[in-house]
Design an enzyme around this catalytic site. Structure first.
Site, PDB file in Angstrom:
ATOM      1  N   HIS A 177     -33.593 -28.017   2.469  1.00 27.84           N
ATOM      2  CA  HIS A 177     -34.234 -27.212   3.557  1.00 27.84           C
ATOM      3  C   HIS A 177     -33.294 -26.515   4.368  1.00 27.84           C
ATOM      4  O   HIS A 177     -33.560 -25.356   4.888  1.00 27.84           O
ATOM      5  CB  HIS A 177     -34.881 -28.304   4.350  1.00 27.84           C
ATOM      6  CG  HIS A 177     -35.597 -27.983   5.551  1.00 27.84           C
ATOM      7  ND1 HIS A 177     -36.961 -28.143   5.494  1.00 27.84           N
ATOM      8  CD2 HIS A 177     -35.103 -27.411   6.585  1.00 27.84           C
ATOM      9  CE1 HIS A 177     -37.240 -27.489   6.826  1.00 27.84           C
ATOM     10  NE2 HIS A 177     -36.360 -27.085   7.300  1.00 27.84           N
ATOM     11  N   GLU A 178     -32.014 -26.832   4.875  1.00 23.78           N
ATOM     12  CA  GLU A 178     -31.147 -26.152   5.626  1.00 23.78           C
ATOM     13  C   GLU A 178     -30.710 -24.867   5.045  1.00 23.78           C
ATOM     14  O   GLU A 178     -30.211 -24.086   5.537  1.00 23.78           O
ATOM     15  CB  GLU A 178     -30.252 -26.947   6.317  1.00 23.78           C
ATOM     16  CG  GLU A 178     -30.824 -28.478   7.096  1.00 23.78           C
ATOM     17  CD  GLU A 178     -31.277 -27.971   8.185  1.00 23.78           C
ATOM     18  OE1 GLU A 178     -31.367 -26.877   8.727  1.00 23.78           O
ATOM     19  OE2 GLU A 178     -32.651 -28.589   8.505  1.00 23.78           O
ATOM     20  N   HIS A 181     -32.635 -21.911   4.927  1.00 24.90           N
ATOM     21  CA  HIS A 181     -32.850 -21.172   6.316  1.00 24.90           C
ATOM     22  C   HIS A 181     -31.834 -20.172   6.182  1.00 24.90           C
ATOM     23  O   HIS A 181     -31.924 -19.048   6.618  1.00 24.90           O
ATOM     24  CB  HIS A 181     -32.430 -22.231   7.589  1.00 24.90           C
ATOM     25  CG  HIS A 181     -33.839 -22.861   7.959  1.00 24.90           C
ATOM     26  ND1 HIS A 181     -34.799 -22.242   8.387  1.00 24.90           N
ATOM     27  CD2 HIS A 181     -33.993 -24.212   8.143  1.00 24.90           C
ATOM     28  CE1 HIS A 181     -35.650 -23.116   8.967  1.00 24.90           C
ATOM     29  NE2 HIS A 181     -35.143 -24.253   8.777  1.00 24.90           N
TER      30      HIS A 181
END
EC number: 3.5.1.88
Length: 224
Positions: A177-178, A181
């Protein structure tokens, strides 16, 4: 109708200003940093690889500000673009405060504070796991995302030391998820949109350890 905040957030993203100056101005606001929301272009641009743009002292202060902001939100990860800084830097930390049954099903175990500089990941094996997840830049909503169950992460830490580790379960979901980004992606780009649920609906209907009941009721498929 939501009212606009009267807090003035400095524009830290003017391309004509050195990154270090922009970060210094952002840190001067004190306290947790403002988190930018979906619709801000900084979340849709690939972040610039970190190559000493901030210097050791400023990097340490910026990392601490990310940590403070993540804790205050609260969240288990935060990427630099989420505070308006387009650098490939993210932080993660998860105390895993969930019931034992939920932790076992989701593979959610405590993760210490980690700094990821210039991270990238690749799937290990073909197994995928689907669970609801949310994002600090998309407040109030969650959706089911099917992700590789195991990934290999390569990165540097805040001291420039190489990181090369495999993550499974919920920690694998966090690092994916990070890192997404930093590539200009939001979790909604990978989500099953029929599963999109407000936090209120999550608390009322879909708090089970797995999203199977939600899949049946909302009409979306889960990976085999």
């Amino acid at each position: 109708m939501a009212s606009e905040s009267d807090r003035t957030v400095p524009d830290t993203r003017s391309a004509s200003r050195p990154l270090a100056d922009r970060v210094e101005e952002l840190l001067a606001t004190g306290g947790p940093l403002p988190i930018v929301a979906a619709g801000d272009p900084v979340l849709r641009r690939g972040a610039e690889p970190y190559d000493g743009q901030l210097g050791p002292g400023l990097l340490a202060r910026f990392v601490e500000a990310l940590r403070l902001t993540m804790h205050a939100a609260p969240g288990v990860g935060l990427a630099a673009p989420q505070v308006g800084v387009g650098l490939r830097i993210a932080v993660i930390e998860d105390p895993a405060p969930v019931p034992e049954e939920v932790g076992a099903v989701r593979g959610r175990v405590p993760q210490p504070f980690r700094v990821l500089v210039n991270p990238s990941y690749e799937a290990v094996g073909s197994d995928r796991a689907a669970f609801f997840e949310g994002c600090l830049s998309v407040p109030g909503w969650q959706a089911v995302v099917a992700r590789p169950a195991r990934v290999r992460l390569t990165a540097l830490d805040e001291h420039g030391r190489a990181v090369d580790e495999e993550f499974t379960g919920w920690p694998a979901r966090i690092v994916q998820h990070e890192t997404d980004h930093l590539d200009g992606m939001l979790y909604l780009d990978r989500a099953e949109l029929r599963s999109l649920s407000s936090n209120e609906a999550m608390a009322l209907r879909w708090s089970q350890p797995t999203p199977e009941r939600a899949a049946a009721a909302l009409g979306f498929a889960l990976p085999d």
